[in-house]
Write a protein that holds these residues in place. Structure first.
Motif, PDB file in Angstrom:
ATOM      1  N   GLN A 251       1.221  -1.353  -0.151  1.00 29.21           N
ATOM      2  CA  GLN A 251      -0.213  -0.137   0.039  1.00 29.21           C
ATOM      3  C   GLN A 251       0.837   0.899  -0.228  1.00 29.21           C
ATOM      4  OE1 GLN A 251      -3.689   0.156  -0.278  1.00 29.21           O
ATOM      5  NE2 GLN A 251      -3.371   2.585  -0.096  1.00 29.21           N
ATOM      6  N   ASP A 255       0.477   4.602  -3.084  1.00 29.07           N
ATOM      7  CA  ASP A 255       0.828   5.690  -2.823  1.00 29.07           C
ATOM      8  C   ASP A 255       2.287   6.150  -2.933  1.00 29.07           C
ATOM      9  OD1 ASP A 255      -1.634   4.968  -1.131  1.00 29.07           O
ATOM     10  OD2 ASP A 255      -1.038   4.913   0.929  1.00 29.07           O
ATOM     11  N   GLN A 258       1.406   7.341  -6.699  1.00 26.59           N
ATOM     12  CA  GLN A 258       0.665   8.780  -6.421  1.00 26.59           C
ATOM     13  C   GLN A 258       1.101  10.022  -6.497  1.00 26.59           C
ATOM     14  OE1 GLN A 258      -3.093   8.285  -8.237  1.00 26.59           O
ATOM     15  NE2 GLN A 258      -2.149   5.904  -8.114  1.00 26.59           N
ATOM     16  N   GLN A 519      -4.607  -1.464   7.891  1.00 27.67           N
ATOM     17  CA  GLN A 519      -4.525  -0.010   8.078  1.00 27.67           C
ATOM     18  C   GLN A 519      -4.857   0.806   9.364  1.00 27.67           C
ATOM     19  OE1 GLN A 519      -2.682   1.401   5.328  1.00 27.67           O
ATOM     20  NE2 GLN A 519      -2.028   3.084   6.879  1.00 27.67           N
TER      21      GLN A 519
END
Length: 532
Positions: A251, A255, A258, A519
């Motif tokens: 993850q 991220d 991005q 998370q």
């Protein structure tokens, strides 16, 4: 002449009436034969129901005999019957010693003479006294009657006697349907994973490994006579394989990509690269970046400086995210642009390849997470629908301490715990068993309290569920994302949080923590970091 024609008409009319009755009798016989065959089929179906999960109803059992009876009767009734056959059958049934057959031949040949006339007169005399309906016999031939009776008794016995294994067969059939339903869901996820990889031209080893695991799972779930326990064991094995290929930093990797897209979007030369990254089109992003590298010669010095600064900033961000390979490639590209080096285009190509590789890794992890989620869901649904459990599953997700002095929880099971955080001392998200420490530990180790330094006050607050120094147990529930400066403890939390964080990371890596809670656990320990 007229008399001869009248006698012929009477003869043939009588013969036709006899033929109609004989056809009706044949229809009854062949109808009974068809019904016998239908009863035999029913008996075979009832025998099959004792070894297969089927349960034929009375309406279903009535179909074969009825259909074959009607078909046999209709075939016999409407089959053409020549006059010669009718004459022979009439002679046989009436024991007339071929009188009618001979008369039929003489009339058809227009034979004359005293002998022919005498024979015709004799046959006509007998025919005038024959009642056609006396020829109709409702009795079946002995063999036919025996066959019909045997088939009927066998069918009734199989239908009325109880089937002791029917319940088990029906349960297996229900389990097979449930397995096939979950197999179809696995097929759908596998198709989506394959389609996503094909569209992104992702042929990385990680992606191929995920597809291979799903393909093997599909084949195993399609095996005939697979029991619910075997299917659950198969799903559990596939889950473990997927978890073994899981990257805890996936993850963060996505991220970071991005964030890279956001950083590069400020540069006109790399805007297409940024848009492709935002759309998760990593092959397109790499291609756009390579094309941008070929246009470096058209930039002004100011544009080069701005581009180099953006690349260096992006490299620093990737390094902070732990993506060293992409960080090095971006840094080298930034240096080449800043120095106006001749190999700047080559540095851009290397950075583009690193972007594509990183993106493919991130995409493979996304596919893995989707597949793992479906496998976990299928295992849970199948267990609920069939009430079965995988062989050797035991009590999954139940709390157990390791017997150490601190009685730490050992997370286990197939996603049974609601949030396998690392024990109550550091705060845990709501767990049914994977985050609850045992009071004393299975190995006899005594639990002890651990307090956290807050900087406020000087009193101890025990960890909920653990024994405090005064011997009492606190029942206060800690907030999973609570501020450690507000719990009033006096022991510096830096002394204990590392241990809990390590245990949480290990639980996440093993896949003991459900995806929806991972998370939350990460955010909690991030909130305990220095300066937080």
């Amino acid at each position: 002449m007229i008399s001869r024609l009248s006698e012929d008409a009477d003869f043939f009319d009588k013969l036709s009436a006899i033929g109609a009755v004989l056809r009706l009798q044949a229809a009854l016989v062949w109808g009974a034969r068809g019904a016998t065959i239908g009863l035999v089929l029913d008996a075979l179906l009832l025998l099959l129901a004792r070894v297969q999960p089927i349960s034929p109803t009375a309406a279903v059992l009535a179909v074969p005999p009825t259909v074959l009876l009607v078909a046999g009767a209709a075939a016999a009734q409407f089959q053409p019957r020549p006059r010669r056959w009718v004459a022979r059958q009439a002679d046989s049934h009436l024991e007339l010693k071929e009188r009618i057959s001979t008369a039929l031949e003489l009339r058809q040949e227009r034979a004359g003479g005293l002998l022919a006339s005498a024979q015709l007169a004799d046959a006509s005399w007998y025919l005038q006294r024959v009642d056609p309906w006396r020829l109709l016999s409702f009795k079946l031939p002995p063999r036919q009657a025996l066959a019909f009776g045997t088939a009927l008794l066998l069918t009734l016995a199989l239908a009325l006697l109880p089937n002791p294994g029917q319940a088990a067969l029906l349960r297996q059939a229900a389990a097979s349907r449930a397995i096939q339903q979950q197999a179809q869901k696995i097929d759908k996820v596998a198709a989506q994973v394959h389609q996503s990889a094909a569209q992104a031209h992702n042929q990385s080893a990680d992606e191929q490994n995920v597809e291979a695991i799903l393909k093997q799972l599909q084949q195993q779930l399609r095996q005939p006579s697979l029991t619910a326990s075997q299917a659950l064991a198969t799903l559990q094995a596939a889950q473990q394989k997927l978890q073994a290929n899981q990257d805890s930093g996936a993850q963060a990797l996505a991220d970071a990509l991005q964030a890279l897209a956001a950083e590069l979007s400020s540069q006109p030369l790399l805007k297409q690269t940024a848009q492709a990254l935002q759309n998760d089109n990593y092959a397109g992003a790499a291609q756009a970046m390579k094309q941008a590298g070929q246009k470096l010669s058209s930039l002004s010095a100011a544009q080069r400086a701005a581009l180099a600064a953006s690349l260096q900033s992006a490299a620093a961000a990737q390094a902070a995210a732990g993506n060293a390979q992409l960080s090095d490639a971006l840094s080298q590209a930034g240096q080449a642009v800043a120095n106006n080096a001749g190999n700047a285009s080559e540095a851009f190509n290397q950075a583009a390849d690193s972007v594509q590789n990183t993106g493919q890794r991130a995409q493979a992890q996304q596919s893995l997470s989707s597949a793992l989620s479906q496998v976990q869901s299928s295992a849970t649904n199948l267990a609920q629908q069939t009430g079965a459990s995988a062989p050797g599953a035991g009590a999954q997700g139940q709390p157990s301490s390791s017997g150490s002095a601190q009685g730490q929880p050992q997370a286990s099971g197939l996603g049974q715990g609601q949030a396998a955080a690392a024990g109550q001392g550091a705060g845990s998200a709501q767990g049914q068993g994977a985050g609850q420490p045992g009071p004393a530990g299975a190995g006899g180790g005594a639990a002890k309290s651990e307090a956290v330094y807050t900087g406020v006050g000087s009193h101890n607050v025990a960890v909920p569920g653990q024994a405090a120094p005064n011997g009492q147990t606190s029942s206060q529930q800690a907030n999973a994302l609570g501020n450690p400066s507000q719990n009033g403890a006096t022991v510096p939390y830096q002394q204990v949080v590392g241990q809990y964080q390590q245990q949480a990371s290990q639980a996440i890596a093993r896949g003991d923590v459900p995806l929806s809670y991972r998370q939350i656990v990460k955010d909690y320990f991030s909130s305990l970091g220095p300066g937080k």
